[in-house]
Motif scaffolding. Sequence first.
Motif, short mmCIF file in Angstrom:
data_model
loop_
_atom_site.label_atom_id
_atom_site.label_comp_id
_atom_site.label_asym_id
_atom_site.label_seq_id
_atom_site.Cartn_x
_atom_site.Cartn_y
_atom_site.Cartn_z
N SER A 1 23.05 -34.97 -30.14
CA SER A 1 24.25 -35.70 -30.18
C SER A 1 25.08 -36.11 -31.18
O SER A 1 26.28 -36.09 -31.25
CB SER A 1 24.00 -35.96 -29.42
N SER A 2 24.61 -36.31 -32.53
CA SER A 2 25.18 -36.77 -33.20
C SER A 2 25.56 -35.77 -34.29
O SER A 2 25.63 -34.34 -34.45
CB SER A 2 24.09 -37.25 -34.58
N LYS A 3 27.01 -36.18 -34.68
CA LYS A 3 27.89 -34.92 -35.40
C LYS A 3 26.77 -34.91 -36.64
O LYS A 3 25.87 -35.58 -36.80
CB LYS A 3 28.92 -36.14 -36.29
N LEU A 4 27.05 -33.53 -37.45
CA LEU A 4 26.47 -33.05 -38.20
C LEU A 4 26.34 -34.10 -39.88
O LEU A 4 25.11 -34.25 -40.53
CB LEU A 4 27.08 -31.92 -39.09
N SER A 5 27.25 -34.81 -40.23
CA SER A 5 27.05 -35.89 -40.96
C SER A 5 25.83 -36.59 -41.42
O SER A 5 25.45 -37.28 -41.73
CB SER A 5 28.43 -36.61 -41.30
N GLU A 6 25.73 -37.24 -39.90
CA GLU A 6 25.08 -38.23 -39.59
C GLU A 6 23.77 -37.62 -39.80
O GLU A 6 22.50 -38.30 -40.57
CB GLU A 6 25.22 -38.78 -37.95
N VAL A 7 22.82 -36.71 -39.53
CA VAL A 7 22.12 -35.93 -39.62
C VAL A 7 21.50 -35.55 -41.59
O VAL A 7 20.52 -36.11 -41.85
CB VAL A 7 21.95 -34.37 -39.32
N PHE A 8 22.73 -35.16 -42.26
CA PHE A 8 22.48 -35.10 -43.12
C PHE A 8 22.57 -36.80 -44.19
O PHE A 8 21.98 -36.52 -45.78
CB PHE A 8 24.01 -34.18 -43.84
N LYS A 9 23.07 -37.74 -43.90
CA LYS A 9 22.14 -38.60 -44.01
C LYS A 9 20.90 -39.64 -44.19
O LYS A 9 21.09 -40.28 -45.34
CB LYS A 9 22.99 -40.55 -42.96
N ILE A 10 20.11 -39.05 -43.88
CA ILE A 10 18.46 -38.95 -43.39
C ILE A 10 18.03 -38.43 -44.63
O ILE A 10 17.66 -38.19 -45.60
CB ILE A 10 18.45 -38.20 -42.27
N LEU A 11 18.70 -36.75 -44.82
CA LEU A 11 18.84 -35.82 -46.04
C LEU A 11 18.90 -36.77 -47.24
O LEU A 11 18.96 -36.75 -48.34
CB LEU A 11 19.28 -34.56 -46.04
N GLU A 12 20.18 -37.66 -47.25
CA GLU A 12 20.52 -38.22 -48.32
C GLU A 12 19.45 -39.06 -49.27
O GLU A 12 19.64 -39.45 -50.70
CB GLU A 12 22.03 -38.96 -48.61
N LEU A 13 18.74 -39.79 -48.17
CA LEU A 13 17.64 -40.75 -48.48
C LEU A 13 16.91 -40.32 -49.80
O LEU A 13 16.27 -40.85 -49.96
CB LEU A 13 16.85 -41.44 -47.38
#
Length: 386
Positions: A354-366
Amino acid sequence: MKDNYKQYFIDILRKYRLGTASPEEVNFLEKYYDLFNANEDLSLTDEDSIRIKDLIKGSIDQELEHHQHIKPRNSWQWVKYAAAASVVLMLSVTLFILLSPRTDKNHLTASANDVDPGGNKAILTLANGKKIVLDDASKGQISDQIGINITKTADGQIVYNVTGDESIVNEPTQNTISTPNGGQYTIVLSDGTKVKLNAASSLTFPNSFRKSDRIVELKGEAYFEVAKQTGKRFQVRSEGQTVEVLGTNFNINAYTNEDKIKTTLLEGSVKVLLGQNNMMINPGQQTLADRTTTSLLKKDIDPEKEVAWINDQFFFDNDNLKSVMREVSRWYDVDVVYTGNIPDKKFFGGIPRSSKLSEVFKILELNNVHFEIKGKTVKVSYSSTP
């Protein structure tokens, strides 16, 4: 520090799953929620703390309800363990997101060009060619065939009901339910079998099962809870593979852009057939079917990862970036473009679908992965430095 914390959580979690964690480590995981009361030590704002607590509570409740439903014969302790394991992993990644540095550029880009998650969207195509957009249809009866009533329930499921004696039903006709990218849907077939379709998937099925075998055809991914009927096998055919059962719960991932067809068993037993090969699997096992060579392999897996999507969760466990992005692309209905060299890094963690796409990408930024969202296109790149 960030990488040390990440590895620490992963190591404890793996031992917890294997049952080798010490009493101190088990206590740490089960009491981890209490750490959020110490906001000043974790550098969390009040808003962050409230959001994470709500996320944890909702996830635990959802996981417990799911496991009670699909594994009624298992002990409550096992249910608690499985739910805690998946929630702790998601929780630890959430912490990494909040505590890891982000450039303002990435944050602003995501905020300005964000993408909403998918939802319940599907089209039902009847034998006469009539198409019914299910997300637009009102609850109640949506079609009436001879001896078959099709209704939409208050919670959005489509249910096929045999009205009266099955013998009055004409020769069964084929119907198809299909979900787009960014869609999912649940349907209850005329025999009581429940099927949940993931994004970009379709299921073709008869409006009534009158023959000795119950046969459906799947494209994409679906989770099945098959109703038991003595003497009537249930078959799922997908990309040359056939799965045979009498009554059980299992998941099939047969997307054409995935390397292999994955069949994962949660309860009961199933036989998987591909070409001249066939194999029986037990709960907690998975077959990998190769469409090209028709080879069939079996392995023990964590079924919680494979069916996380039915609990509205992404669950990454040693997945590479392109595998993660294929899942993201289907759910958010976006095209993914890679620029430069993309290393074979592995990703761990979970986040609600249910998260917005940007929230998912924050994981990848790590992991030094950078993104840019422009409309329905996502550009993904990697740099060796944060």
